[in-house]
Motif scaffolding. Sequence first.
Motif, mmCIF file in Angstrom:
data_model
loop_
_atom_site.group_PDB
_atom_site.id
_atom_site.type_symbol
_atom_site.label_atom_id
_atom_site.label_comp_id
_atom_site.label_asym_id
_atom_site.label_seq_id
_atom_site.Cartn_x
_atom_site.Cartn_y
_atom_site.Cartn_z
ATOM 1 N N TRP A 226 24.236 8.279 2.455
ATOM 2 C CA TRP A 226 23.183 8.423 1.455
ATOM 3 C C TRP A 226 22.372 7.159 1.256
ATOM 4 O O TRP A 226 21.385 7.161 0.518
ATOM 5 N N ASP A 227 22.728 6.068 1.902
ATOM 6 C CA ASP A 227 21.999 4.805 1.719
ATOM 7 C C ASP A 227 20.690 4.855 2.510
ATOM 8 O O ASP A 227 20.688 4.853 3.745
ATOM 9 N N ARG A 228 19.568 4.902 1.802
ATOM 10 C CA ARG A 228 18.264 5.068 2.439
ATOM 11 C C ARG A 228 17.767 3.825 3.175
ATOM 12 O O ARG A 228 17.205 3.923 4.269
ATOM 13 N N PRO A 229 17.904 2.595 2.623
ATOM 14 C CA PRO A 229 17.349 1.434 3.313
ATOM 15 C C PRO A 229 17.870 1.244 4.731
ATOM 16 O O PRO A 229 17.121 0.839 5.624
ATOM 17 N N LYS A 230 19.152 1.551 4.963
ATOM 18 C CA LYS A 230 19.683 1.363 6.320
ATOM 19 C C LYS A 230 18.989 2.295 7.309
ATOM 20 O O LYS A 230 18.840 1.990 8.486
ATOM 21 N N ASP A 231 18.518 3.472 6.805
ATOM 22 C CA ASP A 231 17.809 4.411 7.676
ATOM 23 C C ASP A 231 16.482 3.827 8.153
ATOM 24 O O ASP A 231 16.032 4.130 9.266
ATOM 25 N N VAL A 232 15.837 2.998 7.306
ATOM 26 C CA VAL A 232 14.573 2.374 7.701
ATOM 27 C C VAL A 232 14.791 1.418 8.872
ATOM 28 O O VAL A 232 14.028 1.411 9.840
ATOM 29 N N PHE B 51 11.566 2.495 1.253
ATOM 30 C CA PHE B 51 12.954 2.107 1.465
ATOM 31 C C PHE B 51 13.945 2.943 0.657
ATOM 32 O O PHE B 51 15.158 2.803 0.835
ATOM 33 N N GLY B 52 13.445 3.788 -0.244
ATOM 34 C CA GLY B 52 14.356 4.584 -1.058
ATOM 35 C C GLY B 52 15.181 3.746 -2.003
ATOM 36 O O GLY B 52 16.347 4.055 -2.281
ATOM 37 N N LYS C 10 9.289 3.350 -2.379
ATOM 38 C CA LYS C 10 9.227 4.706 -1.815
ATOM 39 C C LYS C 10 9.665 4.690 -0.357
ATOM 40 O O LYS C 10 10.423 5.553 0.090
#
Length: 627
Positions: free
Chosen positions: A597-603, A492-493, A490
């Motif tokens: 759209w890549d969620r983990p890189k946002d973390v 890290f998407g 959740k």
Amino acid sequence: MPDLIAQGPSPQDRWRREIPSPTSRVPVVIGRSGADWEVPWDSQISRQHIRIIPQPSDRLEVVCLPTARNPVFHGGSATRRFTLVPGDHFVIGQTTFTLANRPGASEMRHVGEMTEHAFDHAALQRRHFRDASTRIDMLSRLPDLITSSGSDQELLVRVTSVLLQATPAASAVAIVCCPEAGSWGGQRSGHSTGGQPVREPGGAIEVLHYDSRVVTNQSTPVSGKLVRDAIKKRESVLNIWASGKGAPDGFTASEDVDWAFCVPLRTEACPGWALYVTGQLATQPGQNLEQSIQAAPQQMEDDVKFAELVGTTIANLRQSRRLERRQSAMRHFFAPVVMDALARGDSDEALRPREANLSVMFCDLRGFSRRSERDSGQLLKLLENVSDALGVMTRHILGMDGVIGDFHGDAAMGFWGWPLEQSDAVLRAMIAATRIREEYAAQGADGFRCGIGLASGAAVAGRIGTVDQVKVTAFGPVVNLASRLEGMTKAFGAAIIVDEVFAQSLHDQLNDDTAIAALGLSFSGENIVRPRLRRLARVRPAGFASVLEISELLSSPSQSEQVLTDQNIADYESGLDAMVVGDWESAMVHLHQLPPWDRPKDVLIATMLGHNRVPPATWDGVIELPK
């Protein structure tokens, strides 16, 4: 035999249980915890306080145990041993225990005017609840409440309690059975099913469990005619006796009730079963009795629909227990791989708990809350969809020779490496996880999603539990780790996250063509697409002392429109490496090459921005995860 009723200080602090037969010679220990029958709400009751011993003539001998800290009051005096008869009671702390006769089924027809209303099952499904939020809240608690019951008797106790609490106008609830009712396979009673005739419901009605709102020794009997009508019609049926209130010469079946409805359970798992609820009409202000009777069928639709939902839940659970037999010593659920092990030798030895190297999967269903809100008027359909979604998990776990270890709400736990050693356990777990993700993805935006955690390590697996209840499952830190990894999906998407041990083992097995061929698989053609891994981060979850290096099991181009290229993966991992060593400017450059759209890189980016893009003096390359 009669029932023993325990009633605490609050209306919900209660239960009603059937006394065993005297011929069974089975004593029952009652206490706050760790007893046969538990009274968890009363702190004045010891862990094991009394023993009850069934006697002939519906009597009950009560013995105070040496471990009891507080006295037992019977007849106004503290006593340590006495005999109870139906209608009598005793008190411990704030709880009153009453011995009451269980009503049977009456075949007498009600005298006076009676109206009957049948509820169409499909129409009820389409109908919206008036108090949808309350019903959904009760629905969300129902699966855990029911699935945690360790036996059929405990299941019946909990179901009657739920129905009694959920139906304010009800005075009593019963779960009944018409033993001679036939298969549900036909369209209606009397029609044949695959050449087999469907018998008309008949024979004596058996009251499987009964509970009432008011403790009394004279309870209203169940209407055998109403039960048979509902089972025969395969519809919920409401009877209202109009001659109770305000009719000088008329009468109902009882002074306490003037309506009853019966909901049949349409399933082979509960043949001839039905839910029976009875109570009093609530006259609205400004209405006379006749107006209340006319309005009752519409006003009671919510209660009937909820009872049907509870009935569906019971049926699904009993069907699951019937097929899986995993809840207790008599109803173990054995995966095919476990059955193979049992067939090879002694069952006790095969199921004996032992340490093994396992690959563990936690798979959690996503989107249930949103779907519940959207489909609040079609809860039976929602329940069917959730059951199907959980079936996706179990089917693919079992399909790769895994073992279903447990269900946690809307999540399933499976594992590989027991009861027989599986050198390709990691590969099997990976394939199961990938296929689960593929099937959910194929459902599109309207379907459920999932989060999966995979971990490998030592654990104890086998028949685990107490002398009263056991199940085949796994226990150990690696099980907890897999659960925590699933929770990280959740944050890290990411759909599937694995630990370092699993990732390394998978890398080794993906290069072992012999292991892959042994499973009848290949990474060419359409059999299975070769998976890819990317390192996500070094994290320290809340409550963990050690650092975890976690990786993501990625989709392949054929499985998703949004797919990372090999260059994207290289940029991410370069950015992660730079971030770990404190070169955050370089890390930012690499991470901004990733698709938006890549969620983990946002973390990772959010972590660095939280420190104004400057590593703190205490930076060790680890992301601290909150609870």
